[in-house]
Design a protein around this motif. Structure first.
Motif, PDB file in Angstrom:
ATOM      1  N   ARG A  65      30.846  49.549  15.275  1.00 47.41           N
ATOM      2  CA  ARG A  65      30.114  49.908  14.014  1.00 47.41           C
ATOM      3  C   ARG A  65      28.921  48.791  14.216  1.00 47.41           C
ATOM      4  NH1 ARG A  65      33.821  47.590   8.990  1.00 47.41           N
ATOM      5  NH2 ARG A  65      33.637  45.556   9.349  1.00 47.41           N
ATOM      6  N   CYS A  67      27.414  52.571  13.141  1.00 47.82           N
ATOM      7  CA  CYS A  67      27.064  53.869  13.819  1.00 47.82           C
ATOM      8  C   CYS A  67      26.813  54.781  12.726  1.00 47.82           C
ATOM      9  CB  CYS A  67      28.249  54.278  14.753  1.00 47.82           C
ATOM     10  SG  CYS A  67      29.864  54.535  13.814  1.00 47.82           S
ATOM     11  N   ARG A  68      26.743  55.908  13.054  1.00 40.57           N
ATOM     12  CA  ARG A  68      26.602  57.047  12.098  1.00 40.57           C
ATOM     13  C   ARG A  68      27.887  57.639  11.951  1.00 40.57           C
ATOM     14  NH1 ARG A  68      22.038  58.334  14.924  1.00 40.57           N
ATOM     15  NH2 ARG A  68      19.754  58.494  13.773  1.00 40.57           N
ATOM     16  N   ARG A  96      28.323  62.177   4.506  1.00 43.38           N
ATOM     17  CA  ARG A  96      28.377  60.819   5.400  1.00 43.38           C
ATOM     18  C   ARG A  96      29.291  59.908   4.811  1.00 43.38           C
ATOM     19  NH1 ARG A  96      23.447  59.878   8.317  1.00 43.38           N
ATOM     20  NH2 ARG A  96      24.354  57.881   8.713  1.00 43.38           N
ATOM     21  N   SER A  99      29.548  53.452   7.872  1.00 40.81           N
ATOM     22  CA  SER A  99      30.482  52.804   9.078  1.00 40.81           C
ATOM     23  C   SER A  99      31.159  51.622   8.723  1.00 40.81           C
ATOM     24  CB  SER A  99      29.385  52.750  10.486  1.00 40.81           C
ATOM     25  OG  SER A  99      28.509  51.730   9.787  1.00 40.81           O
ATOM     26  N   GLN A 233      19.625  66.529  12.356  1.00 38.94           N
ATOM     27  CA  GLN A 233      20.292  65.130  12.335  1.00 38.94           C
ATOM     28  C   GLN A 233      19.989  64.754  13.796  1.00 38.94           C
ATOM     29  OE1 GLN A 233      21.786  62.526  10.244  1.00 38.94           O
ATOM     30  NE2 GLN A 233      21.110  61.691  11.754  1.00 38.94           N
ATOM     31  N   LEU A 235      21.507  62.520  16.785  1.00 42.72           N
ATOM     32  CA  LEU A 235      22.523  61.579  17.246  1.00 42.72           C
ATOM     33  C   LEU A 235      22.566  60.655  18.149  1.00 42.72           C
ATOM     34  CD1 LEU A 235      25.366  64.625  16.919  1.00 42.72           C
ATOM     35  CD2 LEU A 235      24.729  63.002  15.260  1.00 42.72           C
ATOM     36  N   ASP A 239      28.113  57.451  18.069  1.00 44.71           N
ATOM     37  CA  ASP A 239      28.454  57.958  16.837  1.00 44.71           C
ATOM     38  C   ASP A 239      29.477  58.747  16.364  1.00 44.71           C
ATOM     39  OD1 ASP A 239      25.818  57.071  16.058  1.00 44.71           O
ATOM     40  OD2 ASP A 239      24.674  58.954  16.020  1.00 44.71           O
TER      41      ASP A 239
END
Length: 314
Positions: A65, A67-68, A96, A99, A233, A235, A239
């Motif tokens: 982390r 991250c998404r 969501r 993270s 979105q 990436l 992720d």
């Protein structure tokens, strides 16, 4: 053959027949490690390295982390039915998680003092291996170019926070609410095609709560998820995408007559009655419980390892 990556606080490792071999890399993040494929392959060769016992390593999450962290909602037919809904009517949707909720595969799950109903959800995590700009064309033929590997994840949930808010972010984002690992299993395109053969299992104190095969239960596979996500979105490497959980969580829908009566009540009274009923459910996680989660094919050809976490009340 799959490649199994492990991580400790100060190093990356590959799992070999002789144990674990340290990867000679300067990578500090999962994304950077995935870009250093040569170092991973050199460690796999292990000609000049002395492996160590995997049990001697203090493993942390192989997903770093920040991250998404993106999760699919109600993505197993069995879970949808258990929630009182019709799988044929459930769209592909996401939420969501912070993270900062990511923690190691053997670390405690810590329940905040104000949370009353702590639940579990074993999930397969997709780890993104390269940048995916919005509008990227993803198909069966190039899916493995973007999904580098898979991990075991537990989408821990504070149900008494989640349900009245009708949004998931807070309820699923407390520290320690996303245990990840122990292994990041890197897959070839042919191995990724066995995704449907993966079986998710979760037990609490040795009693099995969840056991389901992806095939016949998962509604939207990774290809569909990425095709949908990349419409809006972007990436990045490293992720994490969580792909849903099967039936067997502590939370389940009340009987239809109870639902109908609840719908006639003011919201405050409805939720009070619902949580009073849920408070008597012994399947919610308790202080000292031990949660074990595994994901593997039945023949063991793809095995993401076993995650073991204890529950601790703050």
């Amino acid at each position: 053959m799959t490649i199994t990556v492990l991580r400790t606080a100060d190093a990356w490792w590959v799992k070999t027949t002789g144990g674990a071999t340290k990867i000679d890399t300067a990578a500090a993040t999962t994304g950077a490690l995935l870009a250093d494929r040569a170092a991973i392959e050199a460690a796999m060769d292990g000609a000049r390295a002395q492996p160590v016992a995997v049990d001697s390593l203090a493993l942390v999450s192989p997903v770093t982390r920040p991250c998404r962290v993106i999760a699919q909602m109600t993505n197993f037919a069995s879970h949808v039915k258990d929630a009182g809904m019709d799988p044929a009517t459930v769209p592909l949707t996401f939420f969501r998680k912070a993270s900062a909720s990511i923690t190691g595969p053997f670390d405690d799950i810590v329940k905040p003092a104000h949370v009353k109903l702590l639940d579990y959800e074993v999930e397969i995590g997709l780890v993104i291996g390269r940048g995916v700009p919005v509008g990227t064309t993803i198909s069966d033929t190039n899916l493995a170019d973007f999904v580098a590997g898979l991990v075991v994840s537990n989408d821990v949930s504070a149900r008494d926070i989640q349900l009245p808010q009708t949004q998931f972010y807070e309820a699923k984002s407390y520290p320690t609410f996303t245990p990840v690992g122990p292994e990041l299993v890197l897959l070839s395109a042919d191995e990724l095609k066995r995704y449907g053969d993966l079986r998710l299992r979760l037990s609490v104190n040795g009693r099995e709560r969840q056991n389901a095969l992806v095939d016949g239960d998962m509604l939207y596979r990774p290809l569909q998820a990425l095709q949908s996500l990349t419409q809006f979105q972007e990436l990045a490497p490293g992720d994490l995408i969580l792909t849903g959980t099967p039936a067997g969580t502590a939370l389940s829908a009340p009987p239809k007559p109870v639902q109908l009566i609840g719908n006639l009540l003011p919201p405050a009274l409805k939720w009070k009655m619902f949580f009073t009923r849920q408070a008597g459910n012994p399947d919610y996680l308790q202080d000292g419980d031990v949660v074990e989660a595994t994901v593997a094919t039945d023949d063991g050809a793809v095995d993401l390892g076993t995650q073991r976490t204890a529950v601790r009340f703050a």
